[in-house]
Design a protein around this motif. Structure first.
Motif, short mmCIF file in Angstrom:
data_model
loop_
_atom_site.label_atom_id
_atom_site.label_comp_id
_atom_site.label_asym_id
_atom_site.label_seq_id
_atom_site.Cartn_x
_atom_site.Cartn_y
_atom_site.Cartn_z
N PHE A 83 -12.44 13.75 2.52
CA PHE A 83 -12.79 14.28 3.83
C PHE A 83 -12.31 15.73 3.86
N GLY A 84 -13.24 16.64 4.08
CA GLY A 84 -12.89 18.05 4.05
C GLY A 84 -13.76 18.85 4.99
N LEU A 100 -11.42 16.21 -9.17
CA LEU A 100 -12.11 14.92 -9.31
C LEU A 100 -13.30 15.05 -10.26
N ASP A 101 -14.06 16.13 -10.12
CA ASP A 101 -15.19 16.39 -11.02
C ASP A 101 -14.71 16.54 -12.47
N LYS A 102 -13.63 17.29 -12.65
CA LYS A 102 -13.11 17.57 -13.99
C LYS A 102 -12.68 16.29 -14.71
N VAL A 103 -12.06 15.36 -13.98
CA VAL A 103 -11.60 14.12 -14.62
C VAL A 103 -12.66 13.03 -14.59
N GLY A 104 -13.82 13.33 -14.01
CA GLY A 104 -14.94 12.40 -14.06
C GLY A 104 -14.87 11.24 -13.08
N LEU A 105 -14.16 11.43 -11.98
CA LEU A 105 -14.08 10.37 -10.97
C LEU A 105 -15.20 10.53 -9.95
N PRO A 106 -15.98 9.48 -9.73
CA PRO A 106 -17.02 9.55 -8.70
C PRO A 106 -16.38 9.51 -7.31
N TYR A 107 -16.93 10.29 -6.39
CA TYR A 107 -16.40 10.31 -5.03
C TYR A 107 -17.53 10.67 -4.06
N ARG A 108 -17.25 10.44 -2.81
CA ARG A 108 -18.18 10.82 -1.75
C ARG A 108 -17.47 11.86 -0.89
N TYR A 109 -18.11 13.01 -0.71
CA TYR A 109 -17.55 14.07 0.12
C TYR A 109 -18.09 13.94 1.54
N THR A 153 -16.64 18.54 9.86
CA THR A 153 -17.24 19.41 10.88
C THR A 153 -18.68 19.00 11.19
N GLU A 154 -19.28 18.21 10.30
CA GLU A 154 -20.67 17.79 10.46
C GLU A 154 -20.81 16.29 10.74
N ASP A 155 -19.79 15.53 10.42
CA ASP A 155 -19.86 14.07 10.47
C ASP A 155 -18.76 13.55 11.41
N GLN A 156 -19.15 13.20 12.63
CA GLN A 156 -18.17 12.76 13.63
C GLN A 156 -17.41 11.52 13.18
N SER A 157 -18.08 10.60 12.51
CA SER A 157 -17.37 9.39 12.07
C SER A 157 -16.32 9.75 11.01
N ALA A 158 -16.59 10.74 10.17
CA ALA A 158 -15.60 11.20 9.19
C ALA A 158 -14.40 11.79 9.92
N HIS A 159 -14.66 12.60 10.93
CA HIS A 159 -13.58 13.18 11.73
C HIS A 159 -12.75 12.08 12.38
N ASP A 160 -13.41 11.07 12.90
CA ASP A 160 -12.73 9.96 13.56
C ASP A 160 -11.85 9.17 12.58
N ILE A 161 -12.31 9.00 11.36
CA ILE A 161 -11.53 8.29 10.34
C ILE A 161 -10.25 9.06 10.03
N VAL A 162 -10.37 10.35 9.82
CA VAL A 162 -9.20 11.19 9.52
C VAL A 162 -8.20 11.12 10.67
N THR A 163 -8.70 11.20 11.90
CA THR A 163 -7.84 11.13 13.08
C THR A 163 -7.16 9.77 13.19
N ALA A 164 -7.93 8.69 12.95
CA ALA A 164 -7.38 7.34 13.05
C ALA A 164 -6.29 7.10 12.00
N LEU A 165 -6.41 7.74 10.85
CA LEU A 165 -5.39 7.61 9.81
C LEU A 165 -4.14 8.43 10.14
N VAL A 173 -8.34 14.90 3.16
CA VAL A 173 -7.80 13.54 3.17
C VAL A 173 -8.61 12.78 2.13
N VAL A 174 -7.91 12.09 1.25
CA VAL A 174 -8.56 11.30 0.20
C VAL A 174 -8.25 9.84 0.47
N THR A 175 -9.29 9.01 0.43
CA THR A 175 -9.10 7.57 0.60
C THR A 175 -9.67 6.84 -0.61
N VAL A 176 -8.96 5.79 -1.01
CA VAL A 176 -9.41 4.89 -2.08
C VAL A 176 -9.07 3.50 -1.57
N GLY A 177 -10.04 2.84 -0.96
CA GLY A 177 -9.74 1.56 -0.32
C GLY A 177 -8.71 1.76 0.77
#
Length: 101
Positions: free
Chosen positions: A7-8, A22-31, A35-47, A54-58
């Motif tokens: 989340f950035g 993450l790209d360099k070590v070959g880990l797949p991720y979702r960015y 500022t564009e995704d309210q649900s992403a903002h809400d997740i960061v706030t809830a955490l 903020v990085v989440t893995v499960g």
């Protein structure tokens, strides 16, 4: 597979460094742009985070660029590509105290 989510926002140097690492070590991720995704903002706030990235893995999550955690995650991923099967020992290893970065 557990999804790695970053989340950035545009112009965030630590967000860019995190995704580049993450790209360099070959880990797949979702960015997710908070500022564009309210649900992403809400997740960061809830955490409870106020800074980015903020990085989440499960159920695991952290804030800021964490070089050691990304490397540990890559090490685990290289032997267990499906992160959903992380054993408690791997989770403990990932959560181990980090040296100052």
């Amino acid at each position: 597979m557990l999804e790695i989510a970053v989340f950035g926002k545009p112009g965030c140097p630590q967000c860019k460094t995190t995704t580049q690492h993450l790209d360099k070590v070959g880990l797949p991720y979702r960015y997710r742009d908070v500022t564009e995704d309210q649900s992403a903002h809400d997740i960061v706030t809830a955490l409870g985070y106020r800074g980015l990235p903020v990085v989440t893995v499960g159920d695991l999550h952290w804030s800021g660029y964490r070089h050691s955690r990304i490397n540990r995650l890559a090490e685990i991923h290289s032997t267990t590509p499906d992160l959903a099967v992380l054993e408690p020992a791997a989770i403990a290893y990932l959560n181990a105290e980090e040296p100052s970065e």
